[in-house]
Design a protein around this motif. Structure first.
Motif, mmCIF file in Angstrom:
data_model
loop_
_atom_site.group_PDB
_atom_site.id
_atom_site.type_symbol
_atom_site.label_atom_id
_atom_site.label_comp_id
_atom_site.label_asym_id
_atom_site.label_seq_id
_atom_site.Cartn_x
_atom_site.Cartn_y
_atom_site.Cartn_z
ATOM 1 N N CYS A 95 0.802 -1.223 0.000
ATOM 2 C CA CYS A 95 0.000 0.000 0.000
ATOM 3 C C CYS A 95 0.836 1.275 0.000
ATOM 4 O O CYS A 95 0.318 2.343 -0.316
ATOM 5 N N ASN A 96 2.105 1.191 0.430
ATOM 6 C CA ASN A 96 2.971 2.376 0.506
ATOM 7 C C ASN A 96 2.350 3.440 1.403
ATOM 8 O O ASN A 96 2.252 4.613 1.046
ATOM 9 N N TRP A 97 1.926 2.994 2.619
ATOM 10 C CA TRP A 97 1.352 3.922 3.578
ATOM 11 C C TRP A 97 2.377 4.422 4.591
ATOM 12 O O TRP A 97 2.260 5.537 5.067
ATOM 13 N N ILE A 98 3.353 3.541 4.971
ATOM 14 C CA ILE A 98 4.244 3.870 6.079
ATOM 15 C C ILE A 98 5.689 3.639 5.656
ATOM 16 O O ILE A 98 5.978 2.956 4.673
ATOM 17 N N THR A 99 6.594 4.216 6.444
ATOM 18 C CA THR A 99 8.037 3.950 6.345
ATOM 19 C C THR A 99 8.560 3.678 7.744
ATOM 20 O O THR A 99 7.944 4.070 8.749
ATOM 21 N N ILE A 100 9.706 2.999 7.828
ATOM 22 C CA ILE A 100 10.338 2.692 9.111
ATOM 23 C C ILE A 100 11.825 3.015 8.989
ATOM 24 O O ILE A 100 12.472 2.681 7.975
#
Length: 915
Positions: free
Chosen positions: A520-525
């Protein structure tokens, strides 16, 4: 043929023709030769299918293929019997026809002429007429022969006699089964005497009776008697014993069955005559194998039906799995002299699950390396006494303790009844160095308890799994991290933290993180495990189709070992949408049936239903809302609301108070169905409800009216005399939104009939009358509200709503009715009797102008008693003060405030001053 040939050569052509004619006549004589004529004596009337006689066909033509008759009323069979096919009447006393026989192989045919004569008369050779008797001994009773008779043979069994022997020389003959048809030569008859003989013993089971045809003829072939069918019955002898068919049968019964359980039925048959003692059978058990130690038999048989049942409940398959019983069937109702036979019954004992499976060992021990998945740990054998390969033998395993996390499972081999313990999830040495599994073994089939026995105890075994340590990579805790993100957050917002640690040291240093799968490409870490949003996420965005996404994250330590975890991202709904109506245009016909308004909300629970619907105050007199369900409401117009098109703002709020307003267009039309509303009356353009909020000009108009009334009252009091005013009251500004409070209301005087009288107050209640317009005289048109005017210092307000009346009256003996003293009506009721500034201004300005004009024209002040008189207003004081009769004389000079009025009010005040 040689003489014929010589004649042909000698005669020439003429001789040849003669020779052909001679040959034709010869062939015709050979193939159309008529046999002996037969005469049969028959009754005058014959029924269909009646045997009238028998002729010797083979005596006429030895071999023939076809038999036919010249008369369709008769048919001839191969044995020579002649039957009628239809009803025949010999009206003339005689009838003739012929029987044609054909041989298809050599084309030979012959005829037998049959002459029928009726019984009424008979002319013989001598030509004399013979009268026949109507009764004779030609039809004897059926003959009975004892089965298996000992003779001596031939044995006479009957004598046939015809009364025609007194007139003719009669010879007797017989035919049919037992004579000239199979079985042959069982019977014969003496031609001259008519004595009937049997030649041998007869078996009734083979031939129960014989039907032979008897003939009486004269020597020349005349038959004075109709052929007779004579029945010979064979009397039964008990010569057949009962027979079991089959003589051996097998039944099955479950072990541990109760007494009286039906096992099966075995019956025998008897060939002797039915429904006699020769076939009445009785059954009994002769013996049983193996025999019981205490003697007797386990089984019983019904002596009449042959039903076999369990007599003693002692069947144990593990001890004896089969029994054999010998059953006897005896005729003559079981008499000892009757004939008997025996049959064999095999009773097999079926297995019942009366033995629980047992583990081969009580305790097992095994070593397993941590993080091992999909490996067989060990095998567990089972011992069961029940029949191998049956559901009562097949074992099932259940781990009842030690496998709460589902790390183990047991696979079953039904052929060997061995369970294999396998690892489904990797074990962690750092968490638990040893696992102790408790396993219960059962069968696929339920247990069947023996009669009077206790419950069956199940078998359990213990498996001790010892975990061996293995160096492993980082480990996320938890393995699945649930991350809830609110929608509409800015990009880059930190929303969580997800980290891993070394399972042995529990240290998170030198561990780096990266996303290896994010659909989904909603978050990064980042490397510290901090989670941020990549963009603003809005659940209502058209490109956002899913509200949950699984992201796989990897943690890598300094040695390069990797551990993975899963972040489940849930996009939470915020209450960023208010409810809106689905439809915004409606039509209401003359029946004024309420319309249903349905709202929707783009948010999800708990930010949606139930919805709350409301109307602005200015719409309440004209429209009414009734809640239908949590999503819809009914909108109904007032009865006095005229036809037209209305724009109505509907305020809708969700269960959390987030609201918005949707304006709908309602056409109130003089139609029967909404589809008939194709036009509106002229001048009914889109209307808005009148604004009923009081403004500053309305309040000033009210004050001016009060001042005019005060001046008139002062003038009247001065005419009759009064006390001087004690002091001058300070006049203060009134507020624009103040409302008149009705107090000390009483019934009006009888003479108050003027339609121009000023009303005390107009109701603003949401009733079926709301929305009615006010005419120029102050009367509400189209509605049922009426206003009573002040008369003689008394005030009354009465509202009629839908036929009912709601009246506010002052308490008896109370001069002042304040807001506090009227709380019995409720604050909501008091609020309904308020007008806004603009409504009072629009209403009072024309009336006040008219009153002032009348006051200036009438010197006697006849209209002064009809003016508004407000008593004891418990709010800010009115600039005019009290207008009572008594105080008007005292406040005569308190008119300084008139100098501060605007020019138009000053001009109006001057018109009221008496000059």
């Amino acid at each position: 043929m040689a003489p014929l040939a010589r004649a042909r050569r000698r005669e020439g052509p003429v001789g040849a023709v003669c020779l052909q004619l001679l040959l034709g006549l010869l062939v015709l004589s050979l193939f159309c030769e008529a046999c002996k004529k037969v005469t049969l004596n028959v009754p005058p009337k014959l029924d269909p299918d009646t045997l009238i006689g028998q002729v010797n066909l083979k005596g006429c033509l030895r071999t023939f293929d076809l038999i036919s008759t010249s008369d369709p009323d008769f048919i001839a069979l191969e044995d020579g019997s002649i039957f009628t096919t239809n009803a025949v009447s010999l009206s003339s006393g005689k009838k003739e026809f012929s029987i044609l026989l054909k041989n298809l192989q050599n084309n030979q045919q012959k005829q037998i002429h049959v002459n029928l004569l009726s019984h009424s008369s008979k002319t013989h050779k001598t030509g004399e007429t013979v009268l026949r008797r109507s009764k004779r001994r030609w039809a004897p009773v059926p003959t009975t022969i004892k089965e298996n008779s000992l003779g001596p043979f031939p044995m006479q069994i009957q004598q046939l006699s015809s009364d025609t022997v007194q007139k003719y020389n009669i010879t007797y003959s017989i035919g049919g089964p037992g004579v000239d048809q199979p079985p042959l030569n069982y019977f014969y008859i003496e031609k001259e005497t008519g004595n009937l003989f049997v030649t041998c013993p007869i078996d009734r089971e083979e031939y129960a009776e014989f039907r032979i045809i008897c003939y009486a003829k004269t020597l020349d072939g005349y038959t004075p008697e109709t052929p007779l069918v004579h029945i010979i019955q064979i009397e039964d002898d008990n010569d057949n014993p009962p027979i079991f068919n089959p003589d051996s049968i097998t039944f099955t019964i479950p072990e541990n069955s109760r007494s009286g359980t039906l096992i099966g039925r075995m019956t025998a048959t008897d060939r002797d005559e039915p429904n006699t003692l020769h076939t009445k059978l009785k059954y009994r058990i002769v013996r049983q194998n193996p025999v019981l130690p205490q003697g007797g038999t386990l089984f019983a048989v019904n002596p009449v039906t042959g039903d076999i049942s369990l007599q003693t409940p002692a069947l144990d398959r593990e001890k004896t799995d089969s029994y054999t019983i010998f059953m006897e069937a005896r005729d003559m109702d079981g008499d000892r002299y009757g004939l008997c036979n025996t049959g064999t019954v095999t009773i097999k004992v079926a297995d019942a699950n009366d033995h629980a499976p047992m583990c081969e060992h009580g305790v097992y021990e095994v070593f397993v390396s941590e993080n091992t998945i999909g490996r067989e740990v060990m095998k567990i054998g089972v011992v069961d006494k029940d029949v191998r390969g049956t559901p009562a033998w097949h074992a099932t395993f259940n781990i009842i303790k030690g496998n709460e996390d589902g790390a183990f499972k047991i696979e079953m081999n039904k052929d060997s009844n061995i369970g294999t313990l396998c690892i489904e999830k990797g074990l962690d040495y750092e968490k638990n160095k040893e696992r102790r599994l408790e396993i219960v073994v059962n069968n696929e089939a339920p247990y069947a308890l023996a009669p009077n026995s206790g419950p069956i105890s199940t078998s359990t075994c213990i498996v001790v799994v010892k975990v061996q340590d293995v160096d492993e990579g980082p480990e996320f805790n938890p393995m699945i991290y649930i991350l809830n993100i609110k929608e509409c957050l800015k990009a880059g917002t930190v929303v969580g933290h997800y980290s891993a640690s070394d399972p042995e040291t529990r240290n998170s240093e030198d561990i780096r993180y990266k996303i290896i799968n994010d659909p989904c490409n909603w978050i990064t870490i980042n490397n510290e495990g901090q989670i941020s949003t990549t963009r603003m996420l809005d659940r209502d965005a058209p490109d956002l189709k899913l509200y949950q996404c699984n992201v796989t994250v990897a943690a890598v330590d300094r040695s390069g070992k990797t551990g993975t975890g899963t972040i489940v991202v849930n996009l939470l709904d915020e209450n960023d949408n208010y409810p809106v109506l689905i439809q915004t245009e409606y039509t209401i016909c003359r029946d004024r049936k309420p319309i249903c308004l349905t709202a929707v909300d783009a948010d999800i629970d708990p930010h949606t239903v139930p919805f709350t619907f409301s109307l602005p105050e200015k719409e309440i007199p004209y429209w009414r809302l009734t809640q239908n369900d949590e999503r819809s409401v009914y909108l109904e117009p007032a009865d006095n609301l005229g036809y037209g098109s209305y724009l109505i703002p509907i305020r809708i709020s969700d269960n959390e108070g987030n609201y918005g307003t949707t304006e709908i267009k309602v056409r109130l039309c003089d139609c029967i169905t909404p589809g008939d509303c194709v036009y509106l009356p002229k001048g009914t353009e889109t209307l808005h409800a009148p604004d009923v909020t009081l403004g500053i000009w309305a309040i000033l108009a009210m004050i001016l009216g009060s001042l005019l009334l005060l001046l008139i009252l002062i003038t009247l009091c001065r005419c009759f005399g009064g006390a001087p005013m004690a002091s001058t009251k300070h006049v203060c500004d009134d507020l624009a939104n103040q409302n008149l409070i009705i107090s000390n209301t009483e019934a009006p005087g009888e003479e108050v009939m003027d339609p121009n009288i000023l009303p005390v107050k107009a109701g603003n209640m949401v009733t079926s009358d709301q929305g009615a317009a006010l005419n120029a005289s102050g009367v509400k048109t189209g509605g049922q509200e009426c206003f009573e005017m002040v008369k003689g210092g008394h005030q009354t307000m009465e509202t009629v709503r839908g036929g009912g009346q709601h009246t506010m009256e002052s308490l008896k003996g109370v001069e002042h009715h304040t807001l506090e003293s009227g709380r019995g009506y409720g604050q909501s009721m008091m609020d309904t009797y308020r007008y806004g500034y603009s409504e009072w201004q629009n209403f009072t300005h024309p009336h006040l102008t008219e009153k002032v004009y009348l006051c200036g024209q009438d010197e006697e002040h006849k209209h002064s008693d009809d003016y508004i008189r407000s008593y004891n207003y418990e709010g800010r004081g009115s600039p005019a003060g009290s207008v009572g009769c008594c105080t008007d004389q005292q406040e005569e000079e308190a008119l300084d405030f008139l100098d501060q009025l605007e020019p138009k009010f000053r001009t109006l005040a001057e018109t009221c001053v008496k000059r």
